[in-house]
Scaffold this active site. Sequence first.
Site, PDB file in Angstrom:
ATOM      1  N   THR A  97      -3.749   8.241  11.948  1.00  0.00           N
ATOM      2  CA  THR A  97      -2.604   8.863  11.275  1.00  0.00           C
ATOM      3  C   THR A  97      -2.567  10.374  11.537  1.00  0.00           C
ATOM      4  O   THR A  97      -3.399  10.913  12.246  1.00  0.00           O
ATOM      5  CB  THR A  97      -2.668   8.620   9.760  1.00  0.00           C
ATOM      6  OG1 THR A  97      -3.864   9.239   9.251  1.00  0.00           O
ATOM      7  CG2 THR A  97      -2.712   7.143   9.444  1.00  0.00           C
ATOM      8  N   LEU A 124       3.444  11.493   7.054  1.00  0.00           N
ATOM      9  CA  LEU A 124       4.527  11.744   6.111  1.00  0.00           C
ATOM     10  C   LEU A 124       5.859  11.581   6.831  1.00  0.00           C
ATOM     11  O   LEU A 124       5.973  11.861   8.029  1.00  0.00           O
ATOM     12  CB  LEU A 124       4.427  13.164   5.537  1.00  0.00           C
ATOM     13  CG  LEU A 124       3.121  13.525   4.824  1.00  0.00           C
ATOM     14  CD1 LEU A 124       3.077  15.015   4.544  1.00  0.00           C
ATOM     15  CD2 LEU A 124       2.963  12.717   3.550  1.00  0.00           C
ATOM     16  N   GLU A 131      -6.598   0.942   4.786  1.00  0.00           N
ATOM     17  CA  GLU A 131      -7.398   1.748   5.700  1.00  0.00           C
ATOM     18  C   GLU A 131      -8.891   1.462   5.575  1.00  0.00           C
ATOM     19  O   GLU A 131      -9.375   1.089   4.508  1.00  0.00           O
ATOM     20  CB  GLU A 131      -7.137   3.235   5.421  1.00  0.00           C
ATOM     21  CG  GLU A 131      -5.695   3.630   5.663  1.00  0.00           C
ATOM     22  CD  GLU A 131      -5.331   5.014   5.170  1.00  0.00           C
ATOM     23  OE1 GLU A 131      -4.362   5.584   5.681  1.00  0.00           O
ATOM     24  OE2 GLU A 131      -6.026   5.525   4.269  1.00  0.00           O
ATOM     25  N   ASP A 151       6.151   6.369  -7.854  1.00  0.00           N
ATOM     26  CA  ASP A 151       6.302   5.223  -6.964  1.00  0.00           C
ATOM     27  C   ASP A 151       7.368   4.282  -7.506  1.00  0.00           C
ATOM     28  O   ASP A 151       7.397   3.986  -8.703  1.00  0.00           O
ATOM     29  CB  ASP A 151       4.975   4.454  -6.827  1.00  0.00           C
ATOM     30  CG  ASP A 151       3.970   5.202  -5.970  1.00  0.00           C
ATOM     31  OD1 ASP A 151       4.392   6.088  -5.209  1.00  0.00           O
ATOM     32  OD2 ASP A 151       2.766   4.906  -6.062  1.00  0.00           O
ATOM     33  N   GLU A 208       0.328   6.687  13.941  1.00  0.00           N
ATOM     34  CA  GLU A 208       1.517   6.778  13.100  1.00  0.00           C
ATOM     35  C   GLU A 208       1.507   8.141  12.419  1.00  0.00           C
ATOM     36  O   GLU A 208       0.482   8.812  12.356  1.00  0.00           O
ATOM     37  CB  GLU A 208       1.543   5.649  12.072  1.00  0.00           C
ATOM     38  CG  GLU A 208       0.341   5.609  11.148  1.00  0.00           C
ATOM     39  CD  GLU A 208       0.267   4.348  10.321  1.00  0.00           C
ATOM     40  OE1 GLU A 208       0.115   4.459   9.088  1.00  0.00           O
ATOM     41  OE2 GLU A 208       0.351   3.252  10.900  1.00  0.00           O
TER      42      GLU A 208
END
Length: 448
Positions: A346, A390, A193, A108, A387
């Site tokens: 998602t 990935l 979430e 990250d 959405e």
Amino acid sequence: MSIGEAEHAECPSPVTPYIPTYVMLPLSTISNENKVADPEKLKEDLDKLKRASVDGVMIDCWWGIVEGVTPQVYDWSAYYDLFSMVRDCKLKLQAIMSFHQCGGNVGDDVFIPLPAWVLRVGKENPDIFFTNRAGVRNPESLTFGIDDEAVLDSRTALEVYYDFMESFRKDMQEFLEDGTITEIEVGMGPCGELRYPSYPETQGWKYPGTGEFQCWDKYLLKNLKNAANEKEHPEWGVGPADAGDYNCTPHNSAFFEEGRKSPYGEFFLDWYSRALIEHGDNLLTVARHALGNTKLAVKVSGIHWWYKSASHAAELAAGYYNQASKCGYTPIAKMLATHDATLNFTCVELRTADETVKFPGALADPEGLVSQVLRAAWEQGVEVAAENALSFYEKSGYDQILVQAKPKDYTNHHLSAFTYLRLTPELMEEQNLEEFTQFVHKLHGAQC
């Protein structure tokens, strides 16, 4: 046939509804120093998105930045500047109340922890964080167990969330009144979430591990013990000891194989999922008071691995009590309906056949999961936005989203909005942006 079940995505009817389309801004749009990062480049990208017919953008409003140093001292100045830029570009905004840590996994490049003052409280009282059976704490978000416990400098977690959102409403009132902000997504847990942090990469989880239950902080344990006593089974007031570790498979866990069907297993899973839904219900209640009549949304995670297993183990560990005889998403949808909140889901770009090829042992079924969640929400009169899970730039992914966005199985239903994850230099490349623009036009109802 379930939604999206076709091997090759078909184009929806030429006469289709207009689905507003948003693009998530980079996680680092607001820097840790609470400044708009590279505003000139951002303005250039916003202009390109506008020319691509995108309706707006989504942005995380990081708790760890805005209230990062001192309790009840909020600095929205960078967000005010950002929102002004978005409005000047004639775009709309979806704002996320991000009460979770950003990043922290290997690789990250963005890391935004919870507020420093919260972490100081956590050093003295680590039970404010979710905890697994081995006693490992997770500082990515606060346990649901302290929603009504005044342990955050004399405030409960719900009071802290309320104060943050009320501050947002006061400082951003003009953007709410002029319609720039179209929706506020209320962060409910890890990654924003509504779920438990059952599969943290920070603790070694790797796909497709089942994950672990997260109920060993003293506050959730107290809640569990009280529930067991009410059932007159005090021996049930503990979490399962035989549910395996983060990277186990369902058939290597006695609990997921058989224990879940025992009286104790059914009691525990019911309690675990109810605690999640009660958290969502309580947080939406305070959000409505703090934010007024603004459209609210809640993100539900698309946990598609082990969906084809009898146990649905990964979903269970995350708090979704989904079984062959019990829809785990209907109770969530019913809760959202009472608040007129949108369910944001998602993984709508994923194909089951592709996942089977890549991970044949994971028994994944993203298309089946999406179909079930859409059905559960629409049957309760709840709007569904979506959405992708990935980043991708290929037409095949866009075509799959179009199938899910405007399913032929539900002629009277379609997604209320779609948000693309996320704005990257690759998306802005000429060929990729052209492909994305065509996709946006189709979501808006253009002919295929």
